[in-house]
Structures are given as structure tokens and as C-alpha cells.
Design an enzyme around this catalytic site. Structure first.
Site, PDB file in Angstrom:
ATOM      1  N   TYR A   1     -13.680   2.771  12.117  1.00 52.37           N
ATOM      2  CA  TYR A   1     -12.109   2.932  11.850  1.00 52.37           C
ATOM      3  C   TYR A   1     -11.697   3.582  13.029  1.00 52.37           C
ATOM      4  O   TYR A   1     -10.524   3.125  13.525  1.00 52.37           O
ATOM      5  CB  TYR A   1     -11.925   4.071  10.620  1.00 52.37           C
TER       6      TYR A   1
ATOM      7  N   GLY B   1     -18.038  10.018  10.872  1.00 52.99           N
ATOM      8  CA  GLY B   1     -17.976   9.185   9.523  1.00 52.99           C
ATOM      9  C   GLY B   1     -16.931   7.878   9.660  1.00 52.99           C
ATOM     10  O   GLY B   1     -16.906   7.313   8.800  1.00 52.99           O
ATOM     11  N   GLN B   2     -16.257   7.800  10.759  1.00 50.71           N
ATOM     12  CA  GLN B   2     -15.396   6.802  10.969  1.00 50.71           C
ATOM     13  C   GLN B   2     -15.731   6.076  12.446  1.00 50.71           C
ATOM     14  O   GLN B   2     -14.494   5.708  13.217  1.00 50.71           O
ATOM     15  CB  GLN B   2     -14.139   7.251  10.979  1.00 50.71           C
TER      16      GLN B   2
ATOM     17  N   ILE C   1      -8.062  -0.779   6.059  1.00 48.24           N
ATOM     18  CA  ILE C   1      -9.168  -0.286   5.196  1.00 48.24           C
ATOM     19  C   ILE C   1     -10.092   0.808   5.709  1.00 48.24           C
ATOM     20  O   ILE C   1     -10.359   1.122   7.069  1.00 48.24           O
ATOM     21  CB  ILE C   1      -9.984  -1.516   4.808  1.00 48.24           C
TER      22      ILE C   1
ATOM     23  N   GLY D   1       0.918  -1.152  -0.048  1.00 48.43           N
ATOM     24  CA  GLY D   1      -0.049   0.026  -0.094  1.00 48.43           C
ATOM     25  C   GLY D   1       0.947   1.307  -0.071  1.00 48.43           C
ATOM     26  O   GLY D   1       2.154   1.185  -0.139  1.00 48.43           O
TER      27      GLY D   1
ATOM     28  N   PRO E   1      -0.356   8.115  12.247  1.00 52.16           N
ATOM     29  CA  PRO E   1      -0.298   8.983  11.278  1.00 52.16           C
ATOM     30  C   PRO E   1      -1.562   9.850  11.028  1.00 52.16           C
ATOM     31  O   PRO E   1      -2.613   9.370  11.418  1.00 52.16           O
ATOM     32  CB  PRO E   1      -0.259   7.972   9.971  1.00 52.16           C
ATOM     33  N   GLY E   2      -1.482  10.978  10.722  1.00 52.13           N
ATOM     34  CA  GLY E   2      -2.685  11.862  10.481  1.00 52.13           C
ATOM     35  C   GLY E   2      -2.816  11.635   8.834  1.00 52.13           C
ATOM     36  O   GLY E   2      -2.887  10.482   8.617  1.00 52.13           O
ATOM     37  N   TYR E   3      -3.357  12.478   8.241  1.00 48.90           N
ATOM     38  CA  TYR E   3      -3.905  12.370   6.915  1.00 48.90           C
ATOM     39  C   TYR E   3      -2.607  12.407   6.035  1.00 48.90           C
ATOM     40  O   TYR E   3      -1.858  13.419   5.803  1.00 48.90           O
ATOM     41  CB  TYR E   3      -4.824  13.424   6.388  1.00 48.90           C
ATOM     42  N   VAL E   4      -2.583  11.124   5.426  1.00 53.01           N
ATOM     43  CA  VAL E   4      -1.341  11.134   4.460  1.00 53.01           C
ATOM     44  C   VAL E   4      -1.785  10.885   3.048  1.00 53.01           C
ATOM     45  O   VAL E   4      -2.802  10.622   2.929  1.00 53.01           O
ATOM     46  CB  VAL E   4      -0.594   9.600   5.008  1.00 53.01           C
TER      47      VAL E   4
HETATM   48  N1  CAA Z   1     -19.547  16.305  11.795  1.00 50.46           N
HETATM   49  C1  CAA Z   1     -20.717  16.330  12.189  1.00 50.46           C
HETATM   50  N2  CAA Z   1     -21.785  16.284  10.890  1.00 50.46           N
HETATM   51  C2  CAA Z   1     -21.164  16.371   9.509  1.00 50.46           C
HETATM   52  C3  CAA Z   1     -19.741  16.331   9.461  1.00 50.46           C
HETATM   53  C4  CAA Z   1     -19.111  16.120  10.586  1.00 50.46           C
HETATM   54  N3  CAA Z   1     -17.711  16.350  10.580  1.00 50.46           N
HETATM   55  N4  CAA Z   1     -19.747  16.553   8.231  1.00 50.46           N
HETATM   56  C5  CAA Z   1     -20.805  16.277   7.564  1.00 50.46           C
HETATM   57  N5  CAA Z   1     -22.056  16.599   8.396  1.00 50.46           N
HETATM   58  C6  CAA Z   1     -23.275  16.486   8.136  1.00 50.46           C
HETATM   59  C7  CAA Z   1     -23.554  17.214   6.917  1.00 50.46           C
HETATM   60  O1  CAA Z   1     -23.718  18.634   7.267  1.00 50.46           O
HETATM   61  C8  CAA Z   1     -24.903  16.741   6.429  1.00 50.46           C
HETATM   62  O2  CAA Z   1     -25.887  17.231   7.241  1.00 50.46           O
HETATM   63  P1  CAA Z   1     -27.219  17.458   6.657  1.00 50.46           P
HETATM   64  O3  CAA Z   1     -27.739  16.095   6.134  1.00 50.46           O
HETATM   65  O4  CAA Z   1     -28.209  17.794   7.747  1.00 50.46           O
HETATM   66  O5  CAA Z   1     -27.234  18.510   5.591  1.00 50.46           O
HETATM   67  C9  CAA Z   1     -24.588  15.400   6.536  1.00 50.46           C
HETATM   68  O6  CAA Z   1     -23.678  15.384   7.746  1.00 50.46           O
HETATM   69  C10 CAA Z   1     -24.152  14.488   5.515  1.00 50.46           C
HETATM   70  O7  CAA Z   1     -22.953  14.894   5.283  1.00 50.46           O
HETATM   71  P2  CAA Z   1     -22.211  14.374   3.794  1.00 50.46           P
HETATM   72  O8  CAA Z   1     -22.989  14.927   2.509  1.00 50.46           O
HETATM   73  O9  CAA Z   1     -20.660  14.752   3.742  1.00 50.46           O
HETATM   74  O10 CAA Z   1     -22.688  12.911   3.989  1.00 50.46           O
HETATM   75  P3  CAA Z   1     -22.259  11.843   2.977  1.00 50.46           P
HETATM   76  O11 CAA Z   1     -22.931  10.487   3.306  1.00 50.46           O
HETATM   77  O12 CAA Z   1     -22.072  12.073   1.609  1.00 50.46           O
HETATM   78  O13 CAA Z   1     -20.736  11.494   3.327  1.00 50.46           O
HETATM   79  C11 CAA Z   1     -18.897  10.645   4.659  1.00 50.46           C
HETATM   80  C12 CAA Z   1     -20.601  10.916   4.667  1.00 50.46           C
HETATM   81  C13 CAA Z   1     -18.492   9.583   3.861  1.00 50.46           C
HETATM   82  C14 CAA Z   1     -18.592  10.440   6.329  1.00 50.46           C
HETATM   83  C15 CAA Z   1     -18.067  11.840   4.517  1.00 50.46           C
HETATM   84  O14 CAA Z   1     -18.643  13.192   5.197  1.00 50.46           O
HETATM   85  C16 CAA Z   1     -16.622  11.679   4.703  1.00 50.46           C
HETATM   86  O15 CAA Z   1     -15.668  10.983   3.920  1.00 50.46           O
HETATM   87  N6  CAA Z   1     -16.075  12.290   5.635  1.00 50.46           N
HETATM   88  C17 CAA Z   1     -14.746  12.040   6.047  1.00 50.46           C
HETATM   89  C18 CAA Z   1     -14.532  11.111   6.748  1.00 50.46           C
HETATM   90  C19 CAA Z   1     -12.739  10.739   7.049  1.00 50.46           C
HETATM   91  O16 CAA Z   1     -12.121  11.623   7.497  1.00 50.46           O
HETATM   92  N7  CAA Z   1     -12.391   9.662   6.504  1.00 50.46           N
HETATM   93  C20 CAA Z   1     -10.829   9.612   6.682  1.00 50.46           C
HETATM   94  C21 CAA Z   1     -10.610   8.435   5.434  1.00 50.46           C
HETATM   95  S1  CAA Z   1      -8.641   8.616   5.402  1.00 50.46           S
HETATM   96  C22 CAA Z   1      -8.179   7.914   6.784  1.00 50.46           C
HETATM   97  O17 CAA Z   1      -9.076   7.005   7.717  1.00 50.46           O
HETATM   98  C23 CAA Z   1      -6.704   7.643   7.066  1.00 50.46           C
HETATM   99  C24 CAA Z   1      -6.535   8.066   8.291  1.00 50.46           C
HETATM  100  O18 CAA Z   1      -6.011   7.513   9.243  1.00 50.46           O
HETATM  101  C25 CAA Z   1      -6.688   9.766   8.627  1.00 50.46           C
END
Ligand code: CAA
Length: 246
Positions: free
Chosen positions: A153, A149-150, A91, A13, A183-186
Site C-alpha cells: 500500500y 504491514g503496508q 484497497i 466508498g 489523508p491520514g487515518y479516516v
Molecule cells: N513495527 C514492527 N513490528 C511490529 C509492528 C510495527 N509497527 N507492529 C507489530 N509488530 C510485530 C509484533 O510485535 C509481532 O512481533 P512478534 O511476532 O515477535 O511477537 C509481529 O510484528 C506480529 O504482529 P501482529 O500480531 O500485529 O501480526 P499480524 O500478522 O496479526 O498483523 C498486520 C499484522 C495486519 C500488519 C497488523 O499489524 C496491522 O493491521 N497493522 C496496521 C497496518 C495499518 O496501519 N494499516 C492501515 C490500514 S487503513 C489505510 O491504509 C488507510 C490509510 O491510508 C491510512
């Protein structure tokens, strides 16, 4: 770490590749795991060979105990007993919890957390007998601070560090260190898969103003794997550009 055998799960990866390179540059014999249908192990091996690296790759699913056992057996047959284990396979299956399906929870917990049991359990007895070992668990800033959203995770990544702290206490007297890197966001495909507008909002939360480079994570793995890091155990080293200081 010269001559030591290192196994890196998720080694093909974005972060894993740089970890393999860093350990090889330190003189380790390195094996990486890859998963059919998800990664292109052979393509990866050929690419890295062209860059001058001579890695062993082993196909298998570390979320399954028997598969992890077979992986370790194959590595040991090819390279010898594992001295350094990097649990890097991970993942995401993001989604708000009120919409999260059991399958999203299960897949993430199995791959990110069960895998740590499945692989570490295979190597710990040998490490204890030989009086040497390095176990390095790749967690996440989101295991420390949580992330909307996690839920799956964040739970899996926080669980990894609980494991680290417990095993570090058990293994310290046997010359084995167990540490977590968070790690943070990479800049990897995992982070690039986040919707662009969401990703840009996340980057705004990083005081350094940018994503981490995979080699910045790999550097810390090599540091922990080094013989001179023998007194660091049970630690959780944050590499997040200032995003979270817990
Ligand atoms: N806190 C609270 N509410 C939130 C929010 C947050 N941070 N972000 C968005 N919302 C709300 C929105 O305002 C929206 O509200 P309404 O329905 O009332 O309008 C609602 O939540 C839906 O938001 P989205 O349109 O963004 O929803 P979605 O279903 O399209 O997406 C999600 C949801 C997939 C979780 C998306 O927000 C996302 O990808 N978030 C980022 C998650 C993240 O940080 N992942 C890291 C991946 S990388 C990794 O994990 C590596 C690592 O170690 C760091």
C-alpha cells in the site's frame, strides 16, 4: 466548478461518497464508479437520491485499462467530457512483508496505482484540447511515511504522488492541475477493519487524538477542484491531524 463534469473513482466508498457530495454541492455533475461484488452501487444511489443527490454511477474495474476506458466512455455519453477526475479507488491487503504473497502485492498495486494510469490516460487528451482539467489523486499518509504491514500500500500511494509531480509539469501549460491529497487515518470501513488494539495504538500516534472525518478530506478535494485553485499544481496536501509533517 459550476456545471463541470466530475468523475470520482471509488466514489461509493467512505471518502468517495463525501467527495461526490462536496463536488455536487459546488455545482458539478458527478459520476461515481463502483465495482460489482465489492460495492452496492444501486443501494448507494438510492440512499443518496433520498438525501437529494442526483448522481450517475458506472460499474467497472479501474484496475483494468479496458474497463476504465469503458467507464469514461459511459460517463462522457451521459454527462459530457470529464473536467475533474478524482482517483479515489483504493484497497488494502495488509501483512508483514516477509509473509506477503504476490497476490497481495499485485492486487494493491493494480487497484491503487495502475488505476491512476488507466483512468487518467482516458481523459488527459480531451483536457489538453479543451485547455482545462483537474486531476486529484487520493494517496495516504502511509505513502509519505511508510507503515509497517503496508509495503504494498505504501509503495502504491507513494507512486501516486510521483505520477502527480510528473504529470503536473507536463500539463500545467494546458490549464490542467494535478495534485495529491494524503489523508491520514479516516473513520471509514477500511480503517475500522484494522484490529482494534492495533487501531488504538495508531490513534495514539495522531496528535489531534482522533480519526479524520471523510468530509474533511472531501472539503480539500472541492478546494482543489475550484477554479480559484488554478495555480496549485504538483502539490501533496497532507490531512493527517499532525501524524506526519514531512
Ligand atoms: N513495527 C514492527 N513490528 C511490529 C509492528 C510495527 N509497527 N507492529 C507489530 N509488530 C510485530 C509484533 O510485535 C509481532 O512481533 P512478534 O511476532 O515477535 O511477537 C509481529 O510484528 C506480529 O504482529 P501482529 O500480531 O500485529 O501480526 P499480524 O500478522 O496479526 O498483523 C498486520 C499484522 C495486519 C500488519 C497488523 O499489524 C496491522 O493491521 N497493522 C496496521 C497496518 C495499518 O496501519 N494499516 C492501515 C490500514 S487503513 C489505510 O491504509 C488507510 C490509510 O491510508 C491510512
Amino acid at each position: 466548478m459550476k456545471g463541470k463534469v466530475a468523475l470520482v473513482t471509488g466514489g461509493t466508498g467512505g471518502i468517495g461518497t463525501e467527495i461526490c457530495k462536496a463536488l455536487a454541492n459546488g455545482g458539478c455533475k458527478v459520476a461515481a464508479t463502483w465495482l460489482k461484488g465489492v460495492d452496492d452501487g444501486d443501494g448507494w444511489l438510492a440512499k443518496l437520491k433520498a438525501e437529494g443527490f442526483d448522481f450517475v454511477i458506472v460499474e467497472g474495474d479501474v484496475s483494468k485499462f479496458d474497463s476504465a476506458a469503458a467507464i469514461v466512455k459511459e460517463v462522457e455519453a451521459k454527462l459530457g467530457p470529464v473536467d475533474i477526475l478524482v482517483n479515489g479507488a483504493g484497497i488494502t491487503k495488509d501483512g508483514f512483508f516477509h509473509k506477503m504473497k504476490w497476490e497481495q502485492w499485485e492486487a494493491v498495486l493494480r487497484t491503487n496505482l495502475d488505476s491512476v494510469f488507466n483512468t487518467t490516460r482516458q481523459v488527459i487528451e480531451g483536457m489538453r484540447q479543451r485547455g482545462y482539467g483537474r486531476i486529484i489523486n487520493i494517496s495516504s499518509v502511509n505513502g509519505q511515511k511508510g507503515q509497517a504491514g503496508q509495503a504494498n500500500y505504501s509503495a502504491s500511494k507513494a507512486g501516486m504522488h510521483g505520477f502527480t509531480m510528473a504529470l503536473a509539469q507536463e500539463a500545467a501549460s494546458k490549464g490542467i492541475t494535478v495534485n495529491t491529497i494524503s489523508p491520514g487515518y479516516v473513520a471509514t470501513s477500511m480503517v475500522m477493519a484494522i484490529k482494534e488494539e492495533v487501531r488504538n495504538e495508531l490513534i495514539k500516534q495522531i496528535p489531534a487524538g482522533r480519526l479524520a472525518k471523510p468530509e474533511e478530506i472531501a472539503w480539500t478535494v472541492a478546494f482543489l477542484a475550484d477554479d480559484r485553485s488554478a495555480f496549485i499544481t504538483g502539490a501533496n496536501i497532507a490531512i493527517n491531524g499532525g501524524m506526519y509533517m514531512g
